[in-house]
Design a protein around this motif. Sequence first.
Motif, PDB file in Angstrom:
ATOM      1  N   THR A 110      -6.386  -2.773  -6.138  1.00  0.00           N
ATOM      2  CA  THR A 110      -6.800  -1.771  -7.119  1.00  0.00           C
ATOM      3  C   THR A 110      -8.264  -1.360  -6.991  1.00  0.00           C
ATOM      4  N   ASN A 111      -8.991  -1.903  -6.018  1.00  0.00           N
ATOM      5  CA  ASN A 111     -10.404  -1.507  -5.895  1.00  0.00           C
ATOM      6  C   ASN A 111     -10.873  -1.544  -4.445  1.00  0.00           C
ATOM      7  N   TYR A 112     -12.152  -1.266  -4.263  1.00  0.00           N
ATOM      8  CA  TYR A 112     -12.747  -1.149  -2.933  1.00  0.00           C
ATOM      9  C   TYR A 112     -12.731  -2.462  -2.155  1.00  0.00           C
ATOM     10  N   ASP A 113     -12.632  -3.587  -2.848  1.00  0.00           N
ATOM     11  CA  ASP A 113     -12.661  -4.879  -2.167  1.00  0.00           C
ATOM     12  C   ASP A 113     -11.496  -5.004  -1.185  1.00  0.00           C
ATOM     13  N   TYR A 114     -10.382  -4.363  -1.506  1.00  0.00           N
ATOM     14  CA  TYR A 114      -9.227  -4.378  -0.598  1.00  0.00           C
ATOM     15  C   TYR A 114      -9.288  -3.207   0.390  1.00  0.00           C
ATOM     16  N   TRP A 115      -9.391  -1.990  -0.134  1.00  0.00           N
ATOM     17  CA  TRP A 115      -9.317  -0.812   0.723  1.00  0.00           C
ATOM     18  C   TRP A 115     -10.520  -0.701   1.647  1.00  0.00           C
ATOM     19  N   GLY A 116     -11.664  -1.193   1.226  1.00  0.00           N
ATOM     20  CA  GLY A 116     -12.836  -1.169   2.087  1.00  0.00           C
ATOM     21  C   GLY A 116     -12.751  -2.139   3.247  1.00  0.00           C
ATOM     22  N   HIS A 117     -11.802  -3.088   3.170  1.00  0.00           N
ATOM     23  CA  HIS A 117     -11.626  -4.074   4.246  1.00  0.00           C
ATOM     24  C   HIS A 117     -10.406  -3.786   5.123  1.00  0.00           C
ATOM     25  N   ILE A 118      -9.754  -2.641   4.909  1.00  0.00           N
ATOM     26  CA  ILE A 118      -8.554  -2.330   5.690  1.00  0.00           C
ATOM     27  C   ILE A 118      -8.888  -2.148   7.176  1.00  0.00           C
ATOM     28  N   ILE A 119      -9.908  -1.350   7.482  1.00  0.00           N
ATOM     29  CA  ILE A 119     -10.272  -1.134   8.891  1.00  0.00           C
ATOM     30  C   ILE A 119     -10.739  -2.430   9.550  1.00  0.00           C
ATOM     31  N   PRO A 120     -11.638  -3.218   8.916  1.00  0.00           N
ATOM     32  CA  PRO A 120     -11.991  -4.515   9.519  1.00  0.00           C
ATOM     33  C   PRO A 120     -10.780  -5.431   9.695  1.00  0.00           C
TER      34      PRO A 120
END
Length: 464
Positions: A110-120
Amino acid sequence: MKKIFKTKETINKKIHKVYLLLALIIGVTLSIAMPFFNEPDGQYHYTASTNIAGLSNDLSAYGEVAIGSGIDQQLERYQRGNYFEAYYKNKIKKMPIKSLPRLNYVPKKTNYDYWGHIIPAIGVKLGYMIYPSLGVMIVVARLLMTFLCSIAMFLIIKWVKAGKLLFVVVSLSPVITNTFASLSYDATNYVLASFTVACAINIVVRRNILFRDFIYLLLSSIALLFGSKTNTMLLISLIPLVILVTFLRSKREERKEPVIRKRRARNNDHSWYSWKKLWIILSLLISVLVLVIIFKPTVVFNLYRVVINYLINVNPGLTPGSIFQSTLASPYPGVNYIPLWVSSLWYILIVLVLFAEEKYVWSKWLSLFAVVLFVLGIVAVFYKYTNFVTVGPKVSSNQKIGGIVGVQGRYFTPSLLLLSLWAGYDKFNLKIKSYKFITILSIIVIVISNALLLFGTLFPIYYL
């Protein structure tokens, strides 16, 4: 190369290509040469990414004892000369997520902590398939982040109709190049902020509203809501306001037309304008809702705690200098030994670029709103990371000053792009004419400061 820097027009037509060339050269160099976990909270970003990728492993196998221990554990291996064996040949030790000593969960979706780590996460998975060691996994993830983020910014800079040089300069600052060459969610956060500001700038330059602007509004709002931090999330209100002011301007100009032409326009566009009004109302309602979600009903108490913490209890000697550095020039002041004058040079450069760019903003309200949003972004960072929790009869020193420390200057970097809408106001008399000189100066500063980033990180490992 001479043709690129011949005139202001040729520079603006080709500057995105210059950006991509510099971004890839600098990004690939930093991805391969920089120590691991050289970005703030590096161990955390690695662990979150591997957890998402289903490759949860214990960093204790590499001597990492904490999520935020920086590059300290690598120094001895650098100095002994067995760095490659320790990090590239030594395979990771997989274990179930719940057995991890730290961060034993997958971030929420539900936040950037997950989606911001998708590419890494995709990067470490690809690295694992090549060879399952920490070194290979991190380098592959860094390279993937560098390529994707650099290409995304290349497309944004090519697309944006004004403020191109500011986008190039901020995007090639050591803080952003190092972020792109890392596993940090701050890279995605910056790209999303850039896209949103670029959308707003294009509407302002075009001076009319198109259907696709509402599609961009919807996409940017959803992306920022799930993929950005609190201060960057405030940008959700930017495009709706630009659309509203542009719409009011078009209606005002329409009233000045002859009556017959005005009636004809109304007959032809009545349904279109009604539909636009509905979208404007919905956009404003969404913006208000987001602001309420961000600040919550406790806004008065939180404003109070910010004032108490930062105007009364703050320790003056703690972090002001490093926050000043970590916004543009030094991603991790305790790790990157970059001279203070480099940061000063970057702030001077930003000012020069702002007033060398073309004047394209026709409304003082848009210019003023950009400044207000910039200030609110700074306040939002302090709001988000300030703690005011009493422990027994006293408040610990860390809780007095809250969570803002030197490395968090990078949270303010995306907001710098908003200043294009402020400095671009066409009634501003301050204007620097030598655009070609400022562009060349920017490239020189970019190359030197990024070289200093690499040198200032690696040199102290052996000689300090």
